[in-house]
Design an enzyme around this catalytic site. Sequence first.
Site, short mmCIF file in Angstrom:
data_model
loop_
_atom_site.label_atom_id
_atom_site.label_comp_id
_atom_site.label_asym_id
_atom_site.label_seq_id
_atom_site.Cartn_x
_atom_site.Cartn_y
_atom_site.Cartn_z
N ALA A 65 0.87 -1.18 0.00
CA ALA A 65 0.00 0.00 0.00
C ALA A 65 0.91 1.23 0.00
CB ALA A 65 -0.89 -0.01 1.23
N GLY A 110 0.72 -5.03 0.98
CA GLY A 110 -0.56 -5.08 0.26
C GLY A 110 -0.44 -5.78 -1.09
N GLU A 113 -0.85 -9.29 -0.35
CA GLU A 113 -2.26 -9.53 -0.03
C GLU A 113 -3.11 -9.56 -1.30
OE1 GLU A 113 -1.83 -6.33 2.90
OE2 GLU A 113 -2.64 -7.72 4.38
N GLU A 133 5.31 -5.06 7.09
CA GLU A 133 4.56 -4.04 7.84
C GLU A 133 5.15 -3.73 9.21
OE1 GLU A 133 3.14 -6.43 6.01
OE2 GLU A 133 1.46 -5.60 4.88
N1 CO8 Z 1 4.52 3.16 -0.83
C1 CO8 Z 1 4.88 4.37 -1.36
N2 CO8 Z 1 5.95 4.54 -2.17
C2 CO8 Z 1 6.70 3.45 -2.44
C3 CO8 Z 1 6.40 2.18 -1.91
C4 CO8 Z 1 5.24 2.05 -1.08
N3 CO8 Z 1 4.85 0.87 -0.56
N4 CO8 Z 1 7.33 1.31 -2.34
C5 CO8 Z 1 8.19 2.02 -3.12
N5 CO8 Z 1 7.81 3.30 -3.19
C6 CO8 Z 1 8.44 4.42 -3.91
C7 CO8 Z 1 9.71 4.87 -3.21
O1 CO8 Z 1 9.44 5.74 -2.14
C8 CO8 Z 1 10.45 5.54 -4.36
O2 CO8 Z 1 9.87 6.81 -4.55
P1 CO8 Z 1 10.84 8.12 -4.67
O3 CO8 Z 1 11.57 7.91 -5.96
O4 CO8 Z 1 9.86 9.25 -4.71
O5 CO8 Z 1 11.75 8.09 -3.47
C9 CO8 Z 1 10.06 4.69 -5.56
O6 CO8 Z 1 8.88 3.98 -5.19
C10 CO8 Z 1 11.13 3.66 -5.92
O7 CO8 Z 1 11.40 2.89 -4.76
P2 CO8 Z 1 12.86 2.79 -4.08
O8 CO8 Z 1 13.71 3.94 -4.48
O9 CO8 Z 1 12.67 2.55 -2.62
O10 CO8 Z 1 13.40 1.47 -4.81
P3 CO8 Z 1 14.50 0.47 -4.26
O11 CO8 Z 1 14.82 -0.44 -5.39
O12 CO8 Z 1 15.61 1.20 -3.60
O13 CO8 Z 1 13.76 -0.38 -3.09
C11 CO8 Z 1 11.93 -1.64 -2.14
C12 CO8 Z 1 12.68 -1.23 -3.42
C13 CO8 Z 1 12.83 -2.52 -1.28
C14 CO8 Z 1 10.71 -2.44 -2.56
C15 CO8 Z 1 11.52 -0.38 -1.35
O14 CO8 Z 1 10.89 0.52 -2.24
C16 CO8 Z 1 10.58 -0.64 -0.22
O15 CO8 Z 1 10.98 -1.13 0.82
N6 CO8 Z 1 9.28 -0.30 -0.39
C17 CO8 Z 1 8.29 -0.42 0.64
C18 CO8 Z 1 7.85 -1.84 0.83
C19 CO8 Z 1 6.86 -1.94 1.96
O16 CO8 Z 1 7.18 -1.68 3.12
N7 CO8 Z 1 5.63 -2.35 1.65
C20 CO8 Z 1 4.58 -2.51 2.61
C21 CO8 Z 1 3.79 -1.26 2.72
S1 CO8 Z 1 2.59 -1.34 4.04
C22 CO8 Z 1 1.33 -2.21 3.41
O17 CO8 Z 1 1.36 -2.63 2.29
C23 CO8 Z 1 0.18 -2.46 4.31
C24 CO8 Z 1 -0.99 -3.07 3.58
C25 CO8 Z 1 -2.25 -2.83 4.30
C26 CO8 Z 1 -2.66 -1.42 4.16
C27 CO8 Z 1 -3.92 -1.13 4.80
C28 CO8 Z 1 -4.38 0.27 4.48
C29 CO8 Z 1 -4.51 1.25 5.60
#
Ligand code: CO8
Length: 255
Positions: A65, A110, A113, A133
Amino acid sequence: MDNLIYEKISNHVGVLKINRPKYLNSLNIKTLNEINMFLDEIKKDNDLYVLIITGEGDKAFVAGADIKEMKDMNSIEAMEFSKFGNKVFKKIENLEKVVIGAVNGYCLGGGMELALSCDIRIGSNNSKFGQPEVSLGIIPGFGATQRLLNVIGIGKAKELIFIGDMIDSKEALNIGLLNKIVDNPVEEAINISNKIIQKGPIAIKQAKKSVNFSYNKNLALDYEVECFANCFNTEDQKEGMEAFTQKRKAEFENR
Ligand code: CO8
């Protein structure tokens, strides 16, 4: 639809791409809204038997998400978002069509999921899976505390949810999260679809309904929503998500 690309590749098979590659196809409210409306539309397409879901680009299926959008939510807003996501994923799970997740690249939070609400999951060698998460000070909120343990068993589900590490596609296959690993998951999903569409269409629908019947009864999704919302309005959630936007590791205090 700005964040979705849909192509009907034959009379009976369609491919839906989540299209926010710049943000690794993370699910914001707009994208979830579009998926919701899309599902209501394709439900009416009686000729469509199989829907394939994948992510645009080669880096991610869906990286979760949208953390930047969730960062400042209070628990009521988080509850609404979680309820809505669950409603959309339930629609996928119970769609009267076979849904195949073609998982390319990151499949996190997400995104996992979403994949878990598909009937069949095909991965590639570069797919990475995880429920990160807890690193953000929250818990899964779109069904993983329920569906993951049904798919991979409670022990492995707890490991993924409590530790938050990613696993590769080989491990995902070993634990039953993936049905198959191939070079091109969309191509393989199309091959599988072409087998399914030759079978009796009514039998396939009835089989899906029957498999899901008791499974659905045992999903405590409302309870997950409540526990998920409890995490918001806490310092842990604020620190976890602030740390993500600042590209650093979260530092949680003793509690
Ligand atoms: N949300 C928002 N932006 C994201 C997300 C995300 N989940 N994942 C990546 N991005 C963005 C980054 O911020 C970045 O943006 P910017 O260029 O503006 O900085 C762009 O995408 C590219 O990502 P990275 O530069 O981070 O790319 P890397 O190759 O360095 O890293 C990763 C890749 C390891 C996947 C890294 O992006 C990461 O850790 N992402 C987050 C993963 C995560 O924690 N996901 C879980 C999110 S929580 C969730 O899903 C809960 C679900 C239930 C929600 C219920 C609703 C309330």
